[in-house]
Design a protein around this motif. Sequence first.
Motif, PDB file in Angstrom:
ATOM      1  N   TYR A 282      -1.021   1.767 -15.001  1.00 14.34           N
ATOM      2  CA  TYR A 282      -2.166   1.795 -14.087  1.00 14.34           C
ATOM      3  C   TYR A 282      -1.959   0.819 -12.919  1.00 14.34           C
ATOM      4  O   TYR A 282      -2.296   1.129 -11.770  1.00 14.34           O
ATOM      5  CB  TYR A 282      -3.447   1.448 -14.834  1.00 14.34           C
ATOM      6  CG  TYR A 282      -3.902   2.490 -15.830  1.00 14.34           C
ATOM      7  CD1 TYR A 282      -3.851   3.841 -15.528  1.00 14.34           C
ATOM      8  CD2 TYR A 282      -4.398   2.113 -17.088  1.00 14.34           C
ATOM      9  CE1 TYR A 282      -4.273   4.797 -16.441  1.00 14.34           C
ATOM     10  CE2 TYR A 282      -4.833   3.059 -18.005  1.00 14.34           C
ATOM     11  CZ  TYR A 282      -4.767   4.393 -17.673  1.00 14.34           C
ATOM     12  OH  TYR A 282      -5.190   5.335 -18.581  1.00 14.34           O
ATOM     13  N   ALA A 283      -1.421  -0.362 -13.212  1.00 13.60           N
ATOM     14  CA  ALA A 283      -1.194  -1.348 -12.155  1.00 13.60           C
ATOM     15  C   ALA A 283      -0.191  -0.828 -11.127  1.00 13.60           C
ATOM     16  O   ALA A 283      -0.366  -1.016  -9.912  1.00 13.60           O
ATOM     17  CB  ALA A 283      -0.710  -2.663 -12.759  1.00 13.60           C
ATOM     18  N   ALA A 284       0.854  -0.161 -11.614  1.00 11.17           N
ATOM     19  CA  ALA A 284       1.856   0.397 -10.692  1.00 11.17           C
ATOM     20  C   ALA A 284       1.240   1.475  -9.809  1.00 11.17           C
ATOM     21  O   ALA A 284       1.517   1.543  -8.604  1.00 11.17           O
ATOM     22  CB  ALA A 284       3.034   0.963 -11.488  1.00 11.17           C
ATOM     23  N   LEU A 285       0.391   2.308 -10.408  1.00 14.14           N
ATOM     24  CA  LEU A 285      -0.280   3.340  -9.618  1.00 14.14           C
ATOM     25  C   LEU A 285      -1.247   2.705  -8.618  1.00 14.14           C
ATOM     26  O   LEU A 285      -1.348   3.152  -7.465  1.00 14.14           O
ATOM     27  CB  LEU A 285      -1.028   4.300 -10.546  1.00 14.14           C
ATOM     28  CG  LEU A 285      -0.146   5.224 -11.403  1.00 14.14           C
ATOM     29  CD1 LEU A 285      -0.995   6.002 -12.398  1.00 14.14           C
ATOM     30  CD2 LEU A 285       0.649   6.186 -10.523  1.00 14.14           C
ATOM     31  N   ARG A 286      -1.955   1.663  -9.045  1.00 11.36           N
ATOM     32  CA  ARG A 286      -2.919   1.000  -8.154  1.00 11.36           C
ATOM     33  C   ARG A 286      -2.233   0.432  -6.927  1.00 11.36           C
ATOM     34  O   ARG A 286      -2.816   0.391  -5.824  1.00 11.36           O
ATOM     35  CB  ARG A 286      -3.670  -0.088  -8.923  1.00 11.36           C
ATOM     36  CG  ARG A 286      -4.700  -0.797  -8.088  1.00 11.36           C
ATOM     37  CD  ARG A 286      -5.613  -1.762  -8.845  1.00 11.36           C
ATOM     38  NE  ARG A 286      -5.212  -2.079 -10.177  1.00 11.36           N
ATOM     39  CZ  ARG A 286      -4.581  -3.190 -10.552  1.00 11.36           C
ATOM     40  NH1 ARG A 286      -4.220  -4.081  -9.634  1.00 11.36           N
ATOM     41  NH2 ARG A 286      -4.284  -3.410 -11.828  1.00 11.36           N
ATOM     42  N   GLU A 287      -0.978  -0.017  -7.096  1.00 15.05           N
ATOM     43  CA  GLU A 287      -0.224  -0.540  -5.952  1.00 15.05           C
ATOM     44  C   GLU A 287       0.000   0.541  -4.895  1.00 15.05           C
ATOM     45  O   GLU A 287       0.100   0.252  -3.703  1.00 15.05           O
ATOM     46  CB  GLU A 287       1.122  -1.094  -6.425  1.00 15.05           C
ATOM     47  CG  GLU A 287       1.038  -2.424  -7.153  1.00 15.05           C
ATOM     48  CD  GLU A 287       0.543  -3.531  -6.240  1.00 15.05           C
ATOM     49  OE1 GLU A 287       1.086  -3.663  -5.133  1.00 15.05           O
ATOM     50  OE2 GLU A 287      -0.397  -4.247  -6.637  1.00 15.05           O
ATOM     51  N   ARG A 288       0.048   1.808  -5.329  1.00 12.48           N
ATOM     52  CA  ARG A 288       0.278   2.919  -4.398  1.00 12.48           C
ATOM     53  C   ARG A 288      -1.022   3.436  -3.786  1.00 12.48           C
ATOM     54  O   ARG A 288      -1.000   4.075  -2.736  1.00 12.48           O
ATOM     55  CB  ARG A 288       0.972   4.073  -5.130  1.00 12.48           C
ATOM     56  CG  ARG A 288       2.282   3.718  -5.808  1.00 12.48           C
ATOM     57  CD  ARG A 288       2.855   4.947  -6.504  1.00 12.48           C
ATOM     58  NE  ARG A 288       3.748   4.613  -7.607  1.00 12.48           N
ATOM     59  CZ  ARG A 288       4.211   5.481  -8.483  1.00 12.48           C
ATOM     60  NH1 ARG A 288       3.849   6.765  -8.383  1.00 12.48           N
ATOM     61  NH2 ARG A 288       5.010   5.106  -9.457  1.00 12.48           N
ATOM     62  N   GLY A 289      -2.129   3.198  -4.472  1.00 13.69           N
ATOM     63  CA  GLY A 289      -3.413   3.696  -3.981  1.00 13.69           C
ATOM     64  C   GLY A 289      -4.394   3.843  -5.121  1.00 13.69           C
ATOM     65  O   GLY A 289      -4.022   3.775  -6.300  1.00 13.69           O
ATOM     66  N   PRO A 290      -5.672   4.077  -4.822  1.00 14.73           N
ATOM     67  CA  PRO A 290      -6.691   4.105  -5.869  1.00 14.73           C
ATOM     68  C   PRO A 290      -6.878   5.440  -6.572  1.00 14.73           C
ATOM     69  O   PRO A 290      -7.547   5.499  -7.613  1.00 14.73           O
ATOM     70  CB  PRO A 290      -7.964   3.723  -5.111  1.00 14.73           C
ATOM     71  CG  PRO A 290      -7.732   4.218  -3.723  1.00 14.73           C
ATOM     72  CD  PRO A 290      -6.261   4.069  -3.469  1.00 14.73           C
ATOM     73  N   VAL A 291      -6.304   6.526  -6.044  1.00 18.66           N
ATOM     74  CA  VAL A 291      -6.549   7.862  -6.608  1.00 18.66           C
ATOM     75  C   VAL A 291      -5.222   8.577  -6.839  1.00 18.66           C
ATOM     76  O   VAL A 291      -4.368   8.604  -5.945  1.00 18.66           O
ATOM     77  CB  VAL A 291      -7.452   8.696  -5.673  1.00 18.66           C
ATOM     78  CG1 VAL A 291      -7.659  10.093  -6.245  1.00 18.66           C
ATOM     79  CG2 VAL A 291      -8.793   8.005  -5.448  1.00 18.66           C
TER      80      VAL A 291
END
Length: 403
Positions: free
Chosen positions: A25-34
């Motif tokens: 989730y943290a890695a995805l959050r670095e790319r954007g919220p959705v």
Amino acid sequence: MSPSRPAVELLGISKDFVADPYPVYAALRERGPVHRVVTPEGEDLWIVVGHEECRAAYVDPRFSRDWRTHGHLAPQLPAYAHGPGNAHVLLSDPPDHTRLRRLVAREFTPRRIEALTPRVQQVTDALIDAMEAGGARAADVIDALAFPLPMTVICDLLGVPDLDRDSFRGWSNEVVAPTGPEAEAAAYGAAMPYLTELIQDKRKAPGDDLLSALIHTADEEGDRLSADELLSMAFLLIVAGHETTVNLIGNGLRALFHHPDQLALLRGDLPGLIEGAVEEILRFDGPVEGSTPRIAREDVDFGGEHIPAGSSVVIVMADADRDGARFEEPGRFDIRRDARGHIAFGHGLHYCLGAPLARLEGRVALRTLLERFPDLAADGSPDAGPWIPGLLIRGVRKLPVRW
């Protein structure tokens, strides 16, 4: 806004996603919220990560919980989209939600919950007595305490002490972590007639309990719960009334076992630190990983992405509460932290109605366990599992302990 991207395989980011989803989730959050993702169970859906974005998604009316009204937009309906047992607050939008919550809140009051404290303690003491009967020094704390405590209390609260708990545990497991559409539908199909009969018995012989009160409650204009709404609320209260606490206790113990300094700190001042410890457990590794799925009522531009109408959208509270923009050193477990502001119980109009009860049970269970068993420790790896599948509930099915 960018066009919709191809779905990301969560297991493709990390094969350990189910046991430890936080780095993913943290890695995805670095790319954007959705993000559009494929879950380990093969579901294609959208997730929202990040604290502020999750809070915003919870209150965005374009994301609906009413599958009966908007389910026709989805390519595949969940098993609960039709049939009895779905007319409750968790599967409704305003104004239906506003009306239902108002009627239920008239009886599901903080005063009624607070009055359960002696009973929660009594049940906890009896279960721990049984754990150490005959000189036993080890047990599966999920089976021995974390499951029977909240199930007993919610059944007492509703006035259905004779509930077939083994059967209901199976139905509940299938509802919160379905093994397949047919099995999920079968669980609903078995639970509804069973609860209908319980409610009929309660109508004939009402008592001083929540279910009897819900049968007879009415607002100032005479509005009351319909038969299906009553059935639905009974089902929701039993399922949600124990699943959250089971995994609050289990996840709390796992966190303490992984952080012996915090366990020692808590043991040194249980009365003073238990309340804060429960809040930090909820923030750090709460029992609900992601929200129940919303359906996009229309094409939605949100968080820099275009979410097509009919898409399933899950709000990931587990990531929201590990967001460094909201909590300093979010990956550090610290029972002295001010963890207020976490959204482990949701946010907005769908904030968990039973949060005070889950907190009460978590405090009593963890405090009493540590008081009674000063040497309580994991019996093997606390992460051995098996893990509960899906993005909804976070926890393990078994947690062996020794003392």
